[in-house]
Design a protein around this motif. Structure first.
Motif, PDB file in Angstrom:
ATOM      1  N   VAL A 148      -8.215   0.777   1.848  1.00 39.60           N
ATOM      2  CA  VAL A 148      -7.202   1.581   1.169  1.00 39.60           C
ATOM      3  C   VAL A 148      -7.876   2.455   0.115  1.00 39.60           C
ATOM      4  O   VAL A 148      -8.897   2.078  -0.460  1.00 39.60           O
ATOM      5  N   VAL A 149      -7.304   3.608  -0.120  1.00 41.98           N
ATOM      6  CA  VAL A 149      -7.854   4.504  -1.130  1.00 41.98           C
ATOM      7  C   VAL A 149      -6.887   4.605  -2.300  1.00 41.98           C
ATOM      8  O   VAL A 149      -5.692   4.409  -2.151  1.00 41.98           O
ATOM      9  N   PRO A 200       3.049   1.227 -10.164  1.00 46.01           N
ATOM     10  CA  PRO A 200       2.635   0.712 -11.482  1.00 46.01           C
ATOM     11  C   PRO A 200       1.230   0.099 -11.496  1.00 46.01           C
ATOM     12  O   PRO A 200       0.459   0.328 -12.428  1.00 46.01           O
ATOM     13  N   ALA A 201       0.901  -0.664 -10.459  1.00 43.56           N
ATOM     14  CA  ALA A 201      -0.417  -1.305 -10.409  1.00 43.56           C
ATOM     15  C   ALA A 201      -1.515  -0.248 -10.269  1.00 43.56           C
ATOM     16  O   ALA A 201      -2.586  -0.355 -10.872  1.00 43.56           O
ATOM     17  N   LEU A 230      -7.996  -5.107 -12.882  1.00 44.55           N
ATOM     18  CA  LEU A 230      -6.919  -4.200 -12.480  1.00 44.55           C
ATOM     19  C   LEU A 230      -6.961  -3.947 -10.978  1.00 44.55           C
ATOM     20  O   LEU A 230      -5.932  -3.835 -10.320  1.00 44.55           O
ATOM     21  N   SER A 231      -8.185  -3.873 -10.444  1.00 40.16           N
ATOM     22  CA  SER A 231      -8.340  -3.669  -9.006  1.00 40.16           C
ATOM     23  C   SER A 231      -7.778  -4.842  -8.229  1.00 40.16           C
ATOM     24  O   SER A 231      -7.111  -4.672  -7.215  1.00 40.16           O
ATOM     25  N   SER A 252      -1.159  -6.028  -4.711  1.00 45.15           N
ATOM     26  CA  SER A 252       0.095  -5.322  -4.454  1.00 45.15           C
ATOM     27  C   SER A 252       0.028  -4.538  -3.150  1.00 45.15           C
ATOM     28  O   SER A 252       1.012  -4.416  -2.431  1.00 45.15           O
ATOM     29  N   VAL A 253      -1.166  -4.016  -2.824  1.00 49.08           N
ATOM     30  CA  VAL A 253      -1.342  -3.293  -1.565  1.00 49.08           C
ATOM     31  C   VAL A 253      -1.213  -4.258  -0.381  1.00 49.08           C
ATOM     32  O   VAL A 253      -0.566  -3.961   0.610  1.00 49.08           O
ATOM     33  N   ARG A 254      -1.842  -5.414  -0.534  1.00 46.06           N
ATOM     34  CA  ARG A 254      -1.744  -6.439   0.500  1.00 46.06           C
ATOM     35  C   ARG A 254      -0.299  -6.757   0.811  1.00 46.06           C
ATOM     36  O   ARG A 254       0.101  -6.874   1.950  1.00 46.06           O
TER      37      ARG A 254
END
Ligand code: ZN
Length: 123
Positions: A56-57, A67-68, A93-94, A100-102
């Motif tokens: 993901v980028v 928000p994340a 933060l990453s 959240s992406v997961r």
């Protein structure tokens, strides 16, 4: 924990992030701030677990509403950018962003399966 292409982070949900060589955003075609690769398994037609890798980028133009991602993007907008002094911050933060992406990309079936296993106390 460094390599010539960026750096790796080890934690329980392992992922690799790169802020030096980032691809163009597939959505708006500007240079992205960061690219993250993480493992993500999926089930094939025979219900076998297939290990996979997702990429993901992080795009300043497209992801600021998340928000994340916004917190993470803020790190790239400070004068010095990402340095050794805020590397740790970048890492945490990453991790939150990747999580959240997961959750956003996880397929419903897999989620149901994980929930099932969680209920059985296997997770
Ligand atoms: Zn974009």
């Amino acid at each position: 924990m460094s390599d010539p292409d960026g750096f790796a982070l080890d934690n329980e949900d392992e992922f690799l992030l790169n802020i030096d060589q980032t691809p163009l955003c597939p959505r708006c075609e500007t240079r992205t701030k960061m690219v993250v690769r993480f493992s993500s398994s999926w089930k094939n037609g025979r219900a076998e677990e297939v290990p996979g890798l997702k990429e993901v980028v992080l795009c300043a133009a497209c992801d600021h509403a998340d928000p994340a991602a916004a917190e993470l993007l803020a790190l790239f907008t400070v004068d010095e950018g990402v340095t050794t002094s805020n590397m740790e911050m970048l890492g945490s933060l990453s991790a939150a962003w990747v999580e959240s992406v997961r959750q956003r990309t996880v397929d419903e079936e897999l989620l149901a399966d994980e929930h099932e296993r969680w209920l059985q106390g296997k997770l």
